[in-house]
Design a protein around this motif. Sequence first.
Motif, short mmCIF file in Angstrom:
data_model
loop_
_atom_site.label_atom_id
_atom_site.label_comp_id
_atom_site.label_asym_id
_atom_site.label_seq_id
_atom_site.Cartn_x
_atom_site.Cartn_y
_atom_site.Cartn_z
N ILE A 125 0.64 4.55 -2.64
CA ILE A 125 0.44 5.94 -2.19
C ILE A 125 1.60 6.82 -2.65
CG2 ILE A 125 0.19 7.44 -0.20
CD1 ILE A 125 -2.26 5.74 -0.76
N GLY A 174 0.79 -1.22 0.00
CA GLY A 174 0.00 0.00 0.00
C GLY A 174 0.82 1.27 0.00
N LEU A 177 -8.02 1.19 -4.56
CA LEU A 177 -6.61 0.88 -4.26
C LEU A 177 -6.49 -0.47 -3.58
CD1 LEU A 177 -5.13 4.28 -3.01
CD2 LEU A 177 -4.55 3.07 -5.11
N GLN A 178 -7.41 -0.74 -2.65
CA GLN A 178 -7.37 -2.02 -1.94
C GLN A 178 -7.64 -3.18 -2.89
OE1 GLN A 178 -10.29 -1.34 1.10
NE2 GLN A 178 -8.85 -0.27 2.47
N VAL A 225 -8.84 10.19 -4.96
CA VAL A 225 -8.30 8.84 -4.84
C VAL A 225 -9.31 7.97 -4.10
CG1 VAL A 225 -6.45 7.42 -3.93
CG2 VAL A 225 -5.95 9.70 -4.85
N ARG A 226 -9.65 6.82 -4.69
CA ARG A 226 -10.64 5.92 -4.10
C ARG A 226 -9.92 4.79 -3.35
NH1 ARG A 226 -15.39 7.45 -6.83
NH2 ARG A 226 -14.98 9.63 -7.34
N LYS A 227 -10.04 4.80 -2.03
CA LYS A 227 -9.34 3.82 -1.21
C LYS A 227 -9.79 2.39 -1.52
CE LYS A 227 -8.32 6.87 2.69
NZ LYS A 227 -8.52 7.13 4.14
N ASN A 228 -11.09 2.23 -1.77
CA ASN A 228 -11.58 0.87 -2.06
C ASN A 228 -10.99 0.32 -3.36
OD1 ASN A 228 -13.12 2.86 -3.46
ND2 ASN A 228 -14.71 1.36 -3.89
#
Length: 548
Positions: free
Chosen positions: A111, A107, A128-129, A123-126
């Motif tokens: 970033i 991660g 990225l995950q 930025v969409r965290k979901n």
Amino acid sequence: MSQSLLKLSKENNTISIHAQPLLEPSKLVERGDIYLQLSAHHGKGLFLFESAIDSAIAILNADKHLSPQAIVIAEQRDASLIVKTAKNNMSASITVIGAYGGRAIDGSLLIAALKQNNIVQGVRKNLLQTLLSKSHQLSSGEKITMQVALGRLPENGKDSVFELLVDDISRRVLKPRELEHDKVDMRDLGELCSVAQGQSLMKRIRATAGIDGYTVLGETLPAKPGEDKPFSFYDGAEVSDYDEDLVIATQPGVPIFKKNGVQVDDALVVKNVSATTGHVNFDGSVVIQGDVKPGMKVTASGSLTVLGFVELAELEAGADITVAKGILGKQSVGDSEYACTIKSGGKITSKFAQYTLLDAKDDICLSHHALHCHITTRGKLSVIDDTKRYGTLSGGYVSVGYSVHALNIGALAGTVTSISAFTNYEHLRKQISDTCRLWDEEKEYLAQMREAQIKLLKIPTNKRPKDLVNKVVESHRLHTANLRRCKESYDKLKEEYIDVLSQVSITAAKRINAGVNCQLEKYALPVSQEHGPSIIRVREQGIELKPL
């Protein structure tokens, strides 16, 4: 091939081959032998230098003595990634390339890559995950690309709108009272709407500022604020002393809803219009609580409301005409005129019309049907109720300024129905043509000014008439400004025309039958077979009929 002859070493995350000729013709080295050796030295999954392997094999199989060489044929590589931003900076994606025996991405690496490429917003965290999870399943060299940041377009503000606070008889005609079990009563339209002095009539909902957008790089995309429109003021109504966004009645009467305002008329109210009462001619608004009987004429300078039927009569009003129950004419013989005529300086609203001449400055709205009528309006024609259960336009001639919208158009029997829509195009085109002519005239004036300037330049400076020089300079400035205004006006009119043309249509929400002759702007389209829900529009290639 003996393993002792193939010396492999692993240093600095690479695998090298100590290549020198084996000088054993019967023991030629093949690519498969190298791959087996690599597997034995945990080289499976590493990045292979195929050309280096070819070079090593060539040396190993050489038939003469060559100096030994250490050739790197495989390398351990960590997973890598590439960040790409769309041209308009409204999105960013990351491509992950699977590791060749090295470390997978984490991660913090994602970033850091976004920050390095200035991706700071949206930025969409979901996402990225999800990308991180899927990247760990990649085989060596396999790629995955995902969008991980999204900008937001600005949401322009809305113009102020005007909300009616009292009911309107024309609305009741288009939307009859609802009954139980999903039924409606087409006859129950309620009582006449009247208001008392001081009653609230209209509320203004202020314009909104809109919401700014942004790019993934953090750039702000400003929203266009809505326009705060003022009330339009008419007799019998004013803005409240306690709320500048509220219009109230200054006298009791019948409300007439106009653009951005309300007028309250002290209307003439009669029970019926027949041979007993005689014709009605009134300077103001007229309300007829019953019917208008055959042969009668009603004329009003204001609005005209009939709560019953109009049969074989003549109505004319300076403002809106509303007939609650319907309009009945009779089939004419030959080229004789219509025995029932309705002419309005505003809108015409009714449940239905049969064998009638309808002429309105603004829109015409019929909730049930229009059969064998001659309809003319500079606005739009709608033959459909709010429940979308009723609405047939069949027979006769229709000429509308803009669009036609009905549930069904034409009849199964092939009844000829002629529709001419967007008739306002001639007026709009004339505006464009007139502006273009003025533009050409200004260009001609400027050409004359340039000739005058050239002649003045040929005169010695000390002999040039000062008044003439000033006159030429001022004329040049004036015509340059006029030319610019004409160009701006021409561009605006043309853009508006194209925008209107893209929106006007002839629409049948359920069915359009054979025998309907359509004219839209300058294009003609005869409908020769039945179609389901359809829309007829003008596009670059001409007029077209497409499923709705």
